[in-house]
Motif scaffolding. Structure first.
Motif, PDB file in Angstrom:
ATOM      1  N   MET A  22     -30.496 -35.272  14.698  1.00 45.08           N
ATOM      2  CA  MET A  22     -30.383 -34.703  16.050  1.00 45.08           C
ATOM      3  C   MET A  22     -29.142 -35.262  16.757  1.00 45.08           C
ATOM      4  N   THR A  23     -28.470 -34.424  17.517  1.00 42.54           N
ATOM      5  CA  THR A  23     -27.292 -34.928  18.229  1.00 42.54           C
ATOM      6  C   THR A  23     -27.739 -35.831  19.388  1.00 42.54           C
ATOM      7  N   GLU A  24     -26.845 -36.683  19.808  1.00 36.94           N
ATOM      8  CA  GLU A  24     -27.151 -37.617  20.901  1.00 36.94           C
ATOM      9  C   GLU A  24     -27.454 -36.837  22.182  1.00 36.94           C
ATOM     10  N   PRO A  25     -28.493 -37.228  22.888  1.00 36.95           N
ATOM     11  CA  PRO A  25     -28.759 -36.507  24.143  1.00 36.95           C
ATOM     12  C   PRO A  25     -27.631 -36.718  25.153  1.00 36.95           C
ATOM     13  N   LEU A  26     -27.521 -35.772  26.057  1.00 34.91           N
ATOM     14  CA  LEU A  26     -26.509 -35.886  27.104  1.00 34.91           C
ATOM     15  C   LEU A  26     -26.931 -36.987  28.090  1.00 34.91           C
ATOM     16  N   LEU A  27     -28.160 -36.874  28.558  1.00 37.21           N
ATOM     17  CA  LEU A  27     -28.674 -37.831  29.540  1.00 37.21           C
ATOM     18  C   LEU A  27     -29.955 -38.464  29.006  1.00 37.21           C
ATOM     19  N   GLU A  28     -30.002 -39.794  29.044  1.00 40.45           N
ATOM     20  CA  GLU A  28     -31.229 -40.494  28.634  1.00 40.45           C
ATOM     21  C   GLU A  28     -31.690 -41.402  29.777  1.00 40.45           C
ATOM     22  N   VAL A  29     -32.878 -41.161  30.240  1.00 35.73           N
ATOM     23  CA  VAL A  29     -33.489 -42.026  31.254  1.00 35.73           C
ATOM     24  C   VAL A  29     -34.606 -42.766  30.526  1.00 35.73           C
ATOM     25  N   GLU A  30     -34.506 -44.093  30.476  1.00 35.52           N
ATOM     26  CA  GLU A  30     -35.418 -44.842  29.616  1.00 35.52           C
ATOM     27  C   GLU A  30     -36.143 -45.934  30.388  1.00 35.52           C
ATOM     28  N   ASN A  31     -37.451 -45.801  30.503  1.00 33.43           N
ATOM     29  CA  ASN A  31     -38.310 -46.815  31.147  1.00 33.43           C
ATOM     30  C   ASN A  31     -37.778 -47.288  32.492  1.00 33.43           C
ATOM     31  N   VAL A  32     -37.396 -46.333  33.318  1.00 33.13           N
ATOM     32  CA  VAL A  32     -36.741 -46.680  34.576  1.00 33.13           C
ATOM     33  C   VAL A  32     -37.752 -46.929  35.714  1.00 33.13           C
ATOM     34  N   ASP A  33     -37.556 -48.065  36.393  1.00 34.16           N
ATOM     35  CA  ASP A  33     -38.260 -48.347  37.656  1.00 34.16           C
ATOM     36  C   ASP A  33     -37.214 -48.285  38.764  1.00 34.16           C
ATOM     37  N   ILE A  34     -37.575 -47.726  39.898  1.00 36.66           N
ATOM     38  CA  ILE A  34     -36.665 -47.749  41.047  1.00 36.66           C
ATOM     39  C   ILE A  34     -37.416 -48.267  42.265  1.00 36.66           C
ATOM     40  N   THR A  35     -36.814 -49.256  42.912  1.00 34.79           N
ATOM     41  CA  THR A  35     -37.463 -49.908  44.051  1.00 34.79           C
ATOM     42  C   THR A  35     -36.579 -49.785  45.283  1.00 34.79           C
ATOM     43  N   TYR A  36     -37.190 -49.431  46.395  1.00 34.16           N
ATOM     44  CA  TYR A  36     -36.485 -49.487  47.681  1.00 34.16           C
ATOM     45  C   TYR A  36     -36.895 -50.763  48.388  1.00 34.16           C
ATOM     46  N   ARG A  37     -35.919 -51.584  48.726  1.00 31.23           N
ATOM     47  CA  ARG A  37     -36.207 -52.833  49.432  1.00 31.23           C
ATOM     48  C   ARG A  37     -36.353 -52.542  50.920  1.00 31.23           C
ATOM     49  N   MET A  38     -37.442 -53.022  51.482  1.00 31.52           N
ATOM     50  CA  MET A  38     -37.691 -52.818  52.910  1.00 31.52           C
ATOM     51  C   MET A  38     -37.899 -54.189  53.536  1.00 31.52           C
ATOM     52  N   ASP A  39     -37.757 -54.269  54.856  1.00 32.20           N
ATOM     53  CA  ASP A  39     -37.930 -55.551  55.532  1.00 32.20           C
ATOM     54  C   ASP A  39     -39.276 -56.190  55.215  1.00 32.20           C
ATOM     55  N   SER A  40     -40.335 -55.398  55.416  1.00 27.87           N
ATOM     56  CA  SER A  40     -41.664 -55.980  55.257  1.00 27.87           C
ATOM     57  C   SER A  40     -42.113 -55.935  53.793  1.00 27.87           C
ATOM     58  N   GLU A  41     -42.021 -54.785  53.156  1.00 29.33           N
ATOM     59  CA  GLU A  41     -42.486 -54.682  51.773  1.00 29.33           C
ATOM     60  C   GLU A  41     -41.643 -53.638  51.031  1.00 29.33           C
ATOM     61  N   ASP A  42     -41.657 -53.728  49.707  1.00 30.97           N
ATOM     62  CA  ASP A  42     -40.861 -52.800  48.907  1.00 30.97           C
ATOM     63  C   ASP A  42     -41.620 -51.495  48.673  1.00 30.97           C
ATOM     64  N   VAL A  43     -40.867 -50.450  48.351  1.00 34.52           N
ATOM     65  CA  VAL A  43     -41.497 -49.204  47.907  1.00 34.52           C
ATOM     66  C   VAL A  43     -41.136 -49.010  46.440  1.00 34.52           C
ATOM     67  N   HIS A  44     -42.173 -48.952  45.595  1.00 33.97           N
ATOM     68  CA  HIS A  44     -41.944 -48.749  44.161  1.00 33.97           C
ATOM     69  C   HIS A  44     -41.931 -47.254  43.890  1.00 33.97           C
ATOM     70  N   ALA A  45     -40.774 -46.652  44.146  1.00 40.42           N
ATOM     71  CA  ALA A  45     -40.696 -45.188  44.188  1.00 40.42           C
ATOM     72  C   ALA A  45     -40.788 -44.552  42.809  1.00 40.42           C
ATOM     73  N   VAL A  46     -40.313 -45.243  41.777  1.00 46.40           N
ATOM     74  CA  VAL A  46     -40.384 -44.698  40.410  1.00 46.40           C
ATOM     75  C   VAL A  46     -40.841 -45.809  39.475  1.00 46.40           C
ATOM     76  N   THR A  47     -41.800 -45.492  38.596  1.00 42.25           N
ATOM     77  CA  THR A  47     -42.317 -46.481  37.644  1.00 42.25           C
ATOM     78  C   THR A  47     -42.232 -45.954  36.220  1.00 42.25           C
ATOM     79  N   ASN A  48     -41.518 -46.680  35.401  1.00 43.23           N
ATOM     80  CA  ASN A  48     -41.474 -46.433  33.953  1.00 43.23           C
ATOM     81  C   ASN A  48     -41.189 -44.972  33.573  1.00 43.23           C
ATOM     82  N   ALA A  49     -40.170 -44.404  34.183  1.00 46.67           N
ATOM     83  CA  ALA A  49     -39.849 -42.999  33.893  1.00 46.67           C
ATOM     84  C   ALA A  49     -38.894 -42.893  32.712  1.00 46.67           C
ATOM     85  N   SER A  50     -39.230 -42.021  31.779  1.00 48.44           N
ATOM     86  CA  SER A  50     -38.351 -41.746  30.644  1.00 48.44           C
ATOM     87  C   SER A  50     -38.287 -40.247  30.408  1.00 48.44           C
TER      88      SER A  50
END
Ligand code: ATP
Ligand code: MG
Length: 352
Positions: free
Chosen positions: A1-29
């Motif tokens: 198979m040819t290499e994929p154009l875009l690979e998103v692998e086990n991605v977490d994304i966090t927004y840092r906030m003053d009081s607490e963080d927002v875990h907006a994305v968890t383990n996305a692939s």
């Protein structure tokens, strides 16, 4: 198979906030191949734009990719400086039709001047070449070439959308990311927009990441797809498989919540409740609190995403995915709705 154009692998994304963080994305692939049209679908707030912004290094300043990797043509996006990204990837490789696309053109400049400016920053094209190229693209999206010297306000809504598509193609990118491109359009214009996007397949080598809350649009337009809820990918695979045999409760209910031209009399599903607030690290299924079939386990650990048929064409993140076919058919045969599961909802926000 040819290499994929875009690979998103086990991605977490966090927004840092003053009081607490927002875990907006968890383990996305997920992966998008060259020339593949890929749909990312899910309700408001589930993290679609956040994921898309991480791909284009466009997260808000308080957001970060806190785990995982994003690769474009094998290069790690996180390793690129903003300057490198802008020089090497933006417009030339990946271009974006943003969520508020109707306002994305500069109101004070003619389309031709906007094209000249973009090409000037990213290529060594002459002004004449840039305008010729825009004319060619106007032709492809069904706008008269003579209109390239118009200002955005001289276009109707539908024409403006087409001008935005033309502009996004200016430097011949391999991937277009379109975030809710049809939300502001009426049904007829939505249809036209999708026809133009679809028509581009024949014109050039182009992959599409189409973001929308409307699963029917994805079924119509895309080769493959991922369904998201609460920052997690519930299910991904070819559109054909997910359309015919959805295996995640959220996908099943989402599919039932949009009209189907073949069954116009079918009662539309309403997915009750609201997603959890994602203030703490997410180690549970974020759909569990709203899922008619959730069990204790779903609230206590994150279901892994597992292949449904031994290959990559369909994968599901649900502890009960093997049982879903029979559970869902029972549900769909029942008149009325299943009771929301009565297990404890500790740690979840109350439903409004
Ligand atoms: N800069 C920010 N700071 C804190 N939280 C944010 C920020 N941007 C987004 N969020 C939160 O992250 C989550 C995901 O938001 P996102 O915009 O990615 O959702 P979406 O799926 O694109 O929704 P929509 O369909 O409404 O566009 C939401 O809970 C949102 O409130
Ligand atoms: Mg969004």
């Amino acid at each position: 198979m040819t290499e994929p154009l875009l690979e998103v692998e086990n991605v977490d994304i966090t927004y840092r906030m003053d009081s607490e963080d927002v875990h907006a994305v968890t383990n996305a692939s997920f992966e998008i191949g060259a020339n593949e049209y890929f749909g990312l679908v899910g309700e408001s707030g589930c993290g679609k734009s956040t994921l898309a912004k991480s791909v284009i290094k466009g997260l808000d300043s308080n957001g970060e990719v806190s785990a995982g990797t994003i690769r474009y043509k094998g290069r790690e996006i996180q390793d690129l400086s903003e300057k490198e990204y802008n020089k090497e990837i933006r417009w030339k490789e990946i271009s974006v039709i943003p969520q508020a696309a109707m306002n994305s053109l500069n109101p004070l400049a003619k389309l031709s001047d906007q094209a000249i400016e973009i090409a000037n920053v990213h290529t060594d094209w002459s002004a004449e070449k840039s305008v010729d190229r825009l004319k060619e693209l106007f032709d492809i999206v069904g706008l008269p070439e003579s209109r390239v010297t118009d200002y955005p306000h001289q276009f109707s809504g539908g024409m403006k959308q087409r001008a935005i598509i033309a502009m996004s193609l200016l430097l011949n990118p391999s991937l277009i990311i379109a975030d809710e491109p049809t939300t502001a359009l009426d049904v007829i214009m939505q249809d036209q927009f999708l026809k133009h996007i679809d028509g581009l397949r024949d014109e050039r080598d182009l992959a599409l990441l189409l973001i929308t809350h409307d699963i029917a649009v994805v079924f119509e337009t895309c080769d493959s797809m991922a369904v998201m809820h609460g920052g997690q990918i519930a299910e991904k695979g070819t559109t054909k498989e997910i359309f015919s045999t959805p295996r995640h409760p959220y996908t099943i209910l989402l599919q039932q919540s949009f009209p189907d031209a073949r069954h116009p009399d079918r009662e539309l599903e309403v997915i009750e409740g609201s997603p959890p607030a994602l203030r703490e690290e997410v180690d549970y299924c974020t759909f569990a609190s709203r899922c008619p079939w959730a069990e204790q386990e779903c609230q206590e650990s994150l279901p892994p995403i597992e292949s449904m048929n031994g290959n990559d064409s369909h994968a599901v993140s649900c502890f009960r995915s093997d049982e879903m076919e029979s559970l869902a058919s029972e549900h769909l045969n029942t008149i009325g709705r299943p009771q929301a599961n009565a297990i404890e909802n500790e740690g979840y926000e109350d439903d409004d």
